[in-house]
Design a protein around this motif. Structure first.
Motif, PDB file in Angstrom:
ATOM      1  N   ASN B 209       0.799  -1.224   0.000  1.00  0.00           N
ATOM      2  CA  ASN B 209       0.000   0.000   0.000  1.00  0.00           C
ATOM      3  C   ASN B 209       0.834   1.278   0.000  1.00  0.00           C
ATOM      4  OD1 ASN B 209      -2.600   1.047  -0.233  1.00  0.00           O
ATOM      5  ND2 ASN B 209      -2.626   1.620   1.918  1.00  0.00           N
ATOM      6  N   LEU B 210       2.006   1.236  -0.591  1.00  0.00           N
ATOM      7  CA  LEU B 210       2.842   2.431  -0.664  1.00  0.00           C
ATOM      8  C   LEU B 210       2.349   3.379  -1.755  1.00  0.00           C
ATOM      9  CD1 LEU B 210       6.395   0.845  -0.355  1.00  0.00           C
ATOM     10  CD2 LEU B 210       5.155   2.138   1.391  1.00  0.00           C
ATOM     11  N   LEU B 211       2.559   4.669  -1.546  1.00  0.00           N
ATOM     12  CA  LEU B 211       2.286   5.644  -2.599  1.00  0.00           C
ATOM     13  C   LEU B 211       3.452   5.634  -3.585  1.00  0.00           C
ATOM     14  CD1 LEU B 211       0.424   8.062  -3.487  1.00  0.00           C
ATOM     15  CD2 LEU B 211       2.106   9.528  -2.374  1.00  0.00           C
ATOM     16  N   ARG B 215       7.947   8.806  -5.347  1.00  0.00           N
ATOM     17  CA  ARG B 215       8.842   7.836  -4.737  1.00  0.00           C
ATOM     18  C   ARG B 215       9.948   7.439  -5.717  1.00  0.00           C
ATOM     19  NH1 ARG B 215       7.733   5.079   0.217  1.00  0.00           N
ATOM     20  NH2 ARG B 215       5.663   5.988   0.185  1.00  0.00           N
TER      21      ARG B 215
ATOM     22  N   SER C  31       5.712   5.385   6.958  1.00  0.00           N
ATOM     23  CA  SER C  31       5.575   6.348   5.865  1.00  0.00           C
ATOM     24  C   SER C  31       5.021   7.696   6.331  1.00  0.00           C
ATOM     25  CB  SER C  31       4.642   5.778   4.786  1.00  0.00           C
ATOM     26  OG  SER C  31       5.227   4.670   4.149  1.00  0.00           O
ATOM     27  N   GLN C 185      -3.532  23.329   1.445  1.00  0.00           N
ATOM     28  CA  GLN C 185      -2.887  22.876   0.201  1.00  0.00           C
ATOM     29  C   GLN C 185      -2.286  21.487   0.374  1.00  0.00           C
ATOM     30  OE1 GLN C 185      -0.331  26.449  -0.548  1.00  0.00           O
ATOM     31  NE2 GLN C 185      -1.201  26.188  -2.582  1.00  0.00           N
ATOM     32  N   THR C 186      -1.690  21.256   1.520  1.00  0.00           N
ATOM     33  CA  THR C 186      -1.058  19.947   1.750  1.00  0.00           C
ATOM     34  C   THR C 186      -2.094  18.837   1.832  1.00  0.00           C
ATOM     35  OG1 THR C 186      -0.892  20.740   4.024  1.00  0.00           O
ATOM     36  CG2 THR C 186       1.134  20.563   2.772  1.00  0.00           C
ATOM     37  N   LEU C 189      -4.201  19.293  -2.388  1.00  0.00           N
ATOM     38  CA  LEU C 189      -3.331  19.062  -3.537  1.00  0.00           C
ATOM     39  C   LEU C 189      -2.796  17.636  -3.567  1.00  0.00           C
ATOM     40  CD1 LEU C 189      -1.230  22.352  -3.759  1.00  0.00           C
ATOM     41  CD2 LEU C 189      -3.120  21.629  -5.217  1.00  0.00           C
ATOM     42  N   PHE C 190      -2.555  17.061  -2.414  1.00  0.00           N
ATOM     43  CA  PHE C 190      -1.836  15.790  -2.378  1.00  0.00           C
ATOM     44  C   PHE C 190      -2.766  14.609  -2.152  1.00  0.00           C
ATOM     45  CE2 PHE C 190       1.010  19.198  -1.428  1.00  0.00           C
ATOM     46  CZ  PHE C 190       2.037  18.929  -2.297  1.00  0.00           C
ATOM     47  N   PRO C 355      -2.673   5.859   0.510  1.00  0.00           N
ATOM     48  CA  PRO C 355      -1.410   5.408   1.086  1.00  0.00           C
ATOM     49  C   PRO C 355      -0.993   6.301   2.261  1.00  0.00           C
ATOM     50  CG  PRO C 355      -1.283   5.428  -1.303  1.00  0.00           C
ATOM     51  CD  PRO C 355      -2.566   6.104  -0.926  1.00  0.00           C
ATOM     52  N   ALA C 356      -0.267   5.680   3.168  1.00  0.00           N
ATOM     53  CA  ALA C 356       0.096   6.372   4.401  1.00  0.00           C
ATOM     54  C   ALA C 356       0.881   7.647   4.151  1.00  0.00           C
ATOM     55  CB  ALA C 356       0.912   5.414   5.271  1.00  0.00           C
ATOM     56  N   SER C 357       1.751   7.654   3.152  1.00  0.00           N
ATOM     57  CA  SER C 357       2.609   8.830   3.006  1.00  0.00           C
ATOM     58  C   SER C 357       1.827  10.044   2.544  1.00  0.00           C
ATOM     59  CB  SER C 357       3.792   8.543   2.081  1.00  0.00           C
ATOM     60  OG  SER C 357       3.370   8.405   0.765  1.00  0.00           O
ATOM     61  N   VAL C 358       0.691   9.848   1.901  1.00  0.00           N
ATOM     62  CA  VAL C 358      -0.101  11.010   1.517  1.00  0.00           C
ATOM     63  C   VAL C 358      -1.041  11.407   2.668  1.00  0.00           C
ATOM     64  CG1 VAL C 358      -2.026   9.855   0.358  1.00  0.00           C
ATOM     65  CG2 VAL C 358      -1.286  12.067  -0.442  1.00  0.00           C
ATOM     66  N   LEU C 361       0.350  13.882   5.203  1.00  0.00           N
ATOM     67  CA  LEU C 361       0.240  15.329   5.023  1.00  0.00           C
ATOM     68  C   LEU C 361      -1.042  15.869   5.628  1.00  0.00           C
ATOM     69  CD1 LEU C 361       1.470  15.523   1.345  1.00  0.00           C
ATOM     70  CD2 LEU C 361       2.712  16.270   3.367  1.00  0.00           C
ATOM     71  N   ASP C 392       0.820  25.024   6.111  1.00  0.00           N
ATOM     72  CA  ASP C 392       1.105  24.321   4.857  1.00  0.00           C
ATOM     73  C   ASP C 392       2.597  24.267   4.564  1.00  0.00           C
ATOM     74  OD1 ASP C 392      -1.160  23.241   3.636  1.00  0.00           O
ATOM     75  OD2 ASP C 392      -1.846  25.179   2.935  1.00  0.00           O
ATOM     76  N   ALA C 396       4.856  20.886   4.498  1.00  0.00           N
ATOM     77  CA  ALA C 396       5.541  20.537   3.248  1.00  0.00           C
ATOM     78  C   ALA C 396       7.054  20.471   3.442  1.00  0.00           C
ATOM     79  CB  ALA C 396       5.182  21.536   2.154  1.00  0.00           C
ATOM     80  N   LEU C 397       7.586  21.412   4.210  1.00  0.00           N
ATOM     81  CA  LEU C 397       9.034  21.407   4.451  1.00  0.00           C
ATOM     82  C   LEU C 397       9.457  20.157   5.221  1.00  0.00           C
ATOM     83  CD1 LEU C 397      10.260  25.007   5.310  1.00  0.00           C
ATOM     84  CD2 LEU C 397      11.119  23.477   3.539  1.00  0.00           C
ATOM     85  N   LYS C 399       7.950  17.322   5.171  1.00  0.00           N
ATOM     86  CA  LYS C 399       7.844  16.188   4.249  1.00  0.00           C
ATOM     87  C   LYS C 399       9.039  16.137   3.302  1.00  0.00           C
ATOM     88  CE  LYS C 399       5.288  12.688   2.806  1.00  0.00           C
ATOM     89  NZ  LYS C 399       4.854  11.645   3.734  1.00  0.00           N
TER      90      LYS C 399
ATOM     91  N   ALA D 247       7.671  25.601  -0.416  1.00  0.00           N
ATOM     92  CA  ALA D 247       7.744  24.184  -0.033  1.00  0.00           C
ATOM     93  C   ALA D 247       6.579  23.376  -0.587  1.00  0.00           C
ATOM     94  CB  ALA D 247       7.798  24.058   1.490  1.00  0.00           C
ATOM     95  N   VAL D 248       5.379  23.962  -0.609  1.00  0.00           N
ATOM     96  CA  VAL D 248       4.222  23.217  -1.118  1.00  0.00           C
ATOM     97  C   VAL D 248       4.399  22.924  -2.610  1.00  0.00           C
ATOM     98  CG1 VAL D 248       1.745  23.302  -1.554  1.00  0.00           C
ATOM     99  CG2 VAL D 248       2.641  24.069   0.643  1.00  0.00           C
ATOM    100  N   LEU D 251       6.997  20.290  -3.148  1.00  0.00           N
ATOM    101  CA  LEU D 251       6.468  18.955  -2.876  1.00  0.00           C
ATOM    102  C   LEU D 251       5.554  18.482  -4.016  1.00  0.00           C
ATOM    103  CD1 LEU D 251       6.438  16.628  -0.873  1.00  0.00           C
ATOM    104  CD2 LEU D 251       4.655  17.824   0.417  1.00  0.00           C
ATOM    105  N   GLU D 252       4.762  19.389  -4.558  1.00  0.00           N
ATOM    106  CA  GLU D 252       3.962  19.035  -5.733  1.00  0.00           C
ATOM    107  C   GLU D 252       4.857  18.539  -6.870  1.00  0.00           C
ATOM    108  OE1 GLU D 252       1.600  22.837  -6.114  1.00  0.00           O
ATOM    109  OE2 GLU D 252       0.261  21.395  -7.109  1.00  0.00           O
ATOM    110  N   MET D 255       5.880  15.092  -6.268  1.00  0.00           N
ATOM    111  CA  MET D 255       4.789  14.135  -6.444  1.00  0.00           C
ATOM    112  C   MET D 255       4.495  13.894  -7.928  1.00  0.00           C
ATOM    113  SD  MET D 255       4.165  13.304  -3.359  1.00  0.00           S
ATOM    114  CE  MET D 255       2.574  12.865  -2.666  1.00  0.00           C
TER     115      MET D 255
END
Lengths: 422, 422, 422, 422
Positions: B209-211, B215, C31, C185-186, C189-190, C355-358, C361, C392, C396-397, C399, D247-248, D251-252, D255
């Motif tokens: 389940n990774l994004l 990555r 994650s 935004q975090t 957007l994500f 997924p956990a990594s998103v 945020l 935000d 983001a920083l 992350k 930073a946002v 990060l975009e 992604m």
């Protein structure tokens, strides 16, 4: 025609262009790092010492660097154009003035001049021919048969030429060995796909300045060049439709997410049509009649036969109007059909041809093929010959190194595993 | 082992699973439109009437439909697994219960069971073999040599198997003709690229389940399967690094915009590593030691040899911990290394294998290859044989038609133009 | 319902699942690096000391980590499900058994249980609410008005919820401040784009195992989630059609190269349809009647209203057949229409959700929003409040840092230049 | 300067260019279908009857069509250039000769001419100003304050200008209302992203003919224009690195699969660098010193401040050499650094600017904004005003219609559902 300030035979547009030509040759040289390495070896080992080479290629800055490499390897080189519209006049002038290489090519030359230039290149009495479309080979086998005996071999750069040569070979008509550089992986995978892909769209943009994003682009032909064009058009945001006669290729196109249909079904949907098939009359009356007002047609195939201008002239209300310097506008039943560069190969007629870094690969293979013909000394049998796989690996490794990329090597154990029953 | 409610020989997990298996076989059938057409012809013409066929293939819903088509063409079929972890037990049960096809396969079977199942399939006394990895052919040529005489020929589904067979043929060891279905364009272009591309990532996602977006994904191997994986990972938003030993392929990867480097350079950069090379020990001690904490490793190659679990066990601080049902976690010098499905082929071990619509293509070619072996009746010479180009065109055309896609046909004039010297 | 082995109130499926749940919580934690950092600060500074928090969120491994972080920050937390089908029963069990957090959620619970679980969460007498769809807020403002006075504020995770809350605020009905984490935004957007994009297709693949390459996929809705789905489908090789009611968004979709049309025009073209609009009856009778045999329908929007099952039941020849465990098959005038997960949000109903990594945020923003409500202590006005831009940037920083990425900082001179008249 | 054959005031390069200019204006008009519709309404309703409009915009074929539409709406128009290098001299000539519109602009004009042309445009005594970079507004507020009283309002086309205007407004210095067309969705979503994306690469290719496939391209700035450039470079096969201070946004970018790092880290990796930030000195000494031999630098931002030519001159071994007509080569410690178009906005300096069909959107909004200022008649307050959302929807709908695209409309029930508490 310019009066040459040098003593060598030539027919180029004008030497006042040579300064710019020299800059462009040097600029291209920067991106041709594999050819640079081969040239250094040629200078040292002189593998072409005294060999007469006639080349009928697109006269561009990249070709100039190939000619210079051969010359520096000892060859006596002459160059004419393989397409009347692709000659870069400044490059031609600089090749004569600055590099002492005879060139017979003027952009926009008429059919008579085109063939007289081929004759001039053959007057050079080549021992090795270099073709991009098999014109030198064709003329040698028809009008200059007596000179065939001198020829050790030739090279052929393009798909269209290889098709002609294979047909000749199948009929037993081909009288000397020709290396099909076109079929080298480093040629057809890169030059056709990445070179044609980028430069075709580049030519269309320079001629029309149209936005590709959101536009319906029909690519006719999904061979290695066609898929390059389709991929780049998609990468530019176009909604791409692919037309293709080979079922496997058509299915591949679909699996890449393209719309796939017949040309007749695509005709009323497309805004830009790009032919890249090698076949004649791919777009013809039945398609023109269905097109939207303002449709733009361009050809990326070798010859200007894919868009039937005959049909277009026959159904248009009058002669074409110049809508833009490189765009002719035909009025067909009240809707406008625009043809770019009169249906000639658009990346050369409207842009600067393949970028130097991709030509570097096929011209490296060309240089090595010429050297191999010279060293074989006529012992190779007549027919179409492949480039050795090792040449491909060598050219690719040199290119990767020039990009600063190192790759893995199989261990002995891995090699053995991959051949388990040995 | 389940007690069969039918009279036919079999070894499957349990017939209580058969209801679900039947649904899955029928579901897959919906997407296998080319095989549906072939099956209809088989029913009518009975080209395999009375022929004994033993198949060692992944026991999946798609394979089930292939078996049913062969059976309906008159064949007497037996099936075992080509990989101990890829068997869908419900499908196996339904094949026995609902379709009367003997199956010897249980997911997770140990090595002894695996080989005893191969033996059971060979006890069927095949006149035609079908392999995915050349195991039937291998065992026939070593432990069951006396039975070789009965065999008319075989088919081979995968690259790895073809490599083994070509090695055998090169050594003069291969005793009957084998059709390399793997080398059909409709197989390797589609199954390897699109099937492996999607299902490999699918397997990794189901297990972890990774994004993928953002990555760093390292793809080791850029053959037709590897480029499918790389393309899909890019399409999922990953930053993809490619490692490849062939220079031409490595350069292609670069031209597609991928980062290209050696595995050692990629080791400290990657977050997910996917091997798809066919070679052993592609990821080994030297790579594991450099990896980031939490790195995830999966294999998409046929055999579970590409990630060296031996090396991993040797350097880990202890035995692996089950981080998730399909993920083992090794502690290497304080950083965690995760291995998905013990390094077995991840699209089968953690997902449902290739989607049915892509298997439709190679299994259509398989069915036609089996029919061609039957009709040749042993007249074909021993060795590795290609699938005819016409078969490719037929399969692709049927597939296009099933998608509602019509394509153009060359006119006579165009055909003539493409062979100008005839 | 399981009998809890702990003394805390709960309603979960069964504690025998808790071992797996614990693994999944820990796996997700790996994650969620931003939340890890916030949790460390929470442990140190106890910003939620003694605050009662009720959360109505998808009960997943990622939510578990958020709950744990809040608990570790001093909060007294209770959790119920925001969707009857999205609960991960193993995670729910582990939260109760291993982390002492009351949970009221069982996957597949009926409507009555769903609301009784919401009531149980409100029995916790929250000072802070956390919603994913505004259900806690909705019930508090209708059936539990007397408890409104205790509430300092709330957070809302999803677009649908924010729309409801803004409507309430516009009517003067909203009685406490709610932080619209969805509009950070975090978050949007994500989470919407990358989380929904990947996990929606993941859910469809797990349920159907269809090949996406070459398949006609219709995405209805081109908001931030819809464009994520469309982008990933394109990245998987599908031929994507977009339907959208907002003209600017529709034009954006076209400029990205998608086919754009009305749902009625798309109905006979699509093979897979994915709704992601927030509106009801997006696919209805008029569309079902035009669809191809075998069409597959899935919903990625919050509520199960986008595909009209009422219409489908009305026109089908009988009740749906279970084609696969998560796929219902309706017979509509002889063609089959397949609905995945009964039209419930497919990434949760058929896969493991974002997924956990998103989620890291938006849950980092959630945790900071809860802390900000606690520190504001009821001084913020009722209404929908934005997440501060600085939050935000901070999220983001953090992350980026967790990914090993450093970015530039504007120099003073550059800052001044960008505000030239100051 | 050319002697005008007309009686109107102007300063253009030469009327012998006007024939080509007229063709290009007409060619652009074909792609500006929304503006065509607005122009028809303007002709009928004369909303600008007698209004004096001064415009300081890029003098291109698209701008010409905007000027003609305003003129046809009754306005008395004058035009000067917003950038000394972006003027298309042929278009300027045709506007004067064929359309009777005063133009003051010559490509390559020096700073003095540039400002004298702005003064000439202001001598026209505008009631409405149109800016692309706020130069008219700036000069009016400093050197021509006495004329401020006549001004009803203005429009601003670009981000850079809006930043200046907002700073003025924040300081209370802005004396009339300005409509920030830049912030219309139909402007910034399309023009910045798709226009800049395509035309920036187009400019670089025309100037350098480099292959983008496989090349390391560094995009500095990931705002709406920057992401357009990054997306197109990726679509062309480049390996793209993004540098961004927010930073946002950073990060975009990650992604989306881009490499993200600081400019200093990217400096030794890139082969092509493209600045698109709005800030000065984005590339400076510290970066130049680390670059590879042959690095190519281009700017896509509004002003030529992003690449520090001052730093480059300071560290180069001598003055730059002209490597190609639009490429200057600096020698920095033995490695070559190439600057395209002297760091001026490359899509205008080396290509034909944004394609007409994307300018159609922002210029439709411009035309409607000018009409709204005229109809407001000075009643709007000083400050920066947004374009109404309804204008965006109208422009987008007209554009979709011109592409033959129809979209869905929400039903009443759906509208109600989306506002559930009303």
């Amino acid at each position: 025609m310019a009066t040459s300030t040098t003593s060598i035979a030539s027919d180029v547009k004008g030497f006042e262009l040579a300064d710019l030509g020299k800059k462009r040759i040097e600029w291209a040289n920067q991106s041709m790092k594999v050819l640079q390495i081969i040239r250094k070896e040629f200078i040292k080992n002189q593998p072409l010492k005294g060999i007469r080479v006639s080349a009928c290629l697109h006269v561009t800055a990249e070709t100039a660097n190939l000619m210079i490499a051969l010359r520096d390897g000892g060859a006596d080189v002459a160059l004419c154009a393989s397409n009347p519209l692709s000659t870069q006049d400044d490059v031609a002038a600089s090749l004569v003035r600055d590099y002492n290489i005879p060139v017979f090519a003027i952009k926009g030359e008429d059919n008579d001049s085109y063939y007289s230039h081929i004759m001039a290149a053959l007057d050079h009495k080549p021992q090795i021919t270099m073709d991009d479309g098999a014109d030198l080979v064709g003329v040698l086998h028809t009008k200059r048969k007596t000179e065939l005996a001198d020829v050790l071999g030739g090279t052929e750069e393009t798909t269209t030429g290889v098709i002609r040569l294979k047909a000749m070979a199948a009929d037993g008509a081909l009288r000397f060995p020709v290396v099909a550089v076109n079929e080298a992986q480093t040629k057809h995978l890169f030059d056709n796909r990445y070179g044609t892909g980028q430069s075709t769209l580049d030519g269309i943009l320079r001629a029309t300045n149209l936005l590709l994003a959101g536009r319906a682009v029909v690519v006719l032909g999904y061979g290695s060049a066609g898929r390059g064009v389709a991929q780049r058009a998609k990468g530019a945001g176009a909604a791409v439709i692919v037309c293709e006669v080979d079922a496997v290729r058509a299915l591949e196109a679909r699996m890449e997410g393209f719309e796939v249909m017949s040309a007749l079904a695509a005709a009323p949907l497309g805004e830009i049509f790009i032919t890249v098939t090698g076949a004649p009359d791919v777009l013809r009356r039945e398609h023109f009649e269905l097109m939207r007002d303002g449709a733009v047609l361009a050809n990326a195939g070798h010859f200007d036969v894919e868009i039937s201008l005959t049909d277009l002239a026959a159904i248009a209300s009058g002669p074409p109007r110049e809508a833009l310097p490189l765009v002719d506008e035909y009025d067909v039943d009240g809707h406008r059909v625009h043809v770019v560069a009169k249906g000639r190969v658009v990346n050369l007629a409207a842009a600067a041809g393949h970028p130097a870094s991709v030509m570097d690969l096929s011209f490296a293979a060309q240089a090595l093929a010429v050297a191999s013909i010279a060293s074989a000394g006529g012992e190779r049998a007549p027919g179409v010959h492949a480039v050795a796989a090792a040449v491909d690996q060598e050219v690719a490794l040199l290119k990767l190194a020039s990009l600063g990329i190192e790759i893995d090597v199989l261990s002995d154990a891995q090699e053995r595993y991959l051949r388990p029953f040995r």
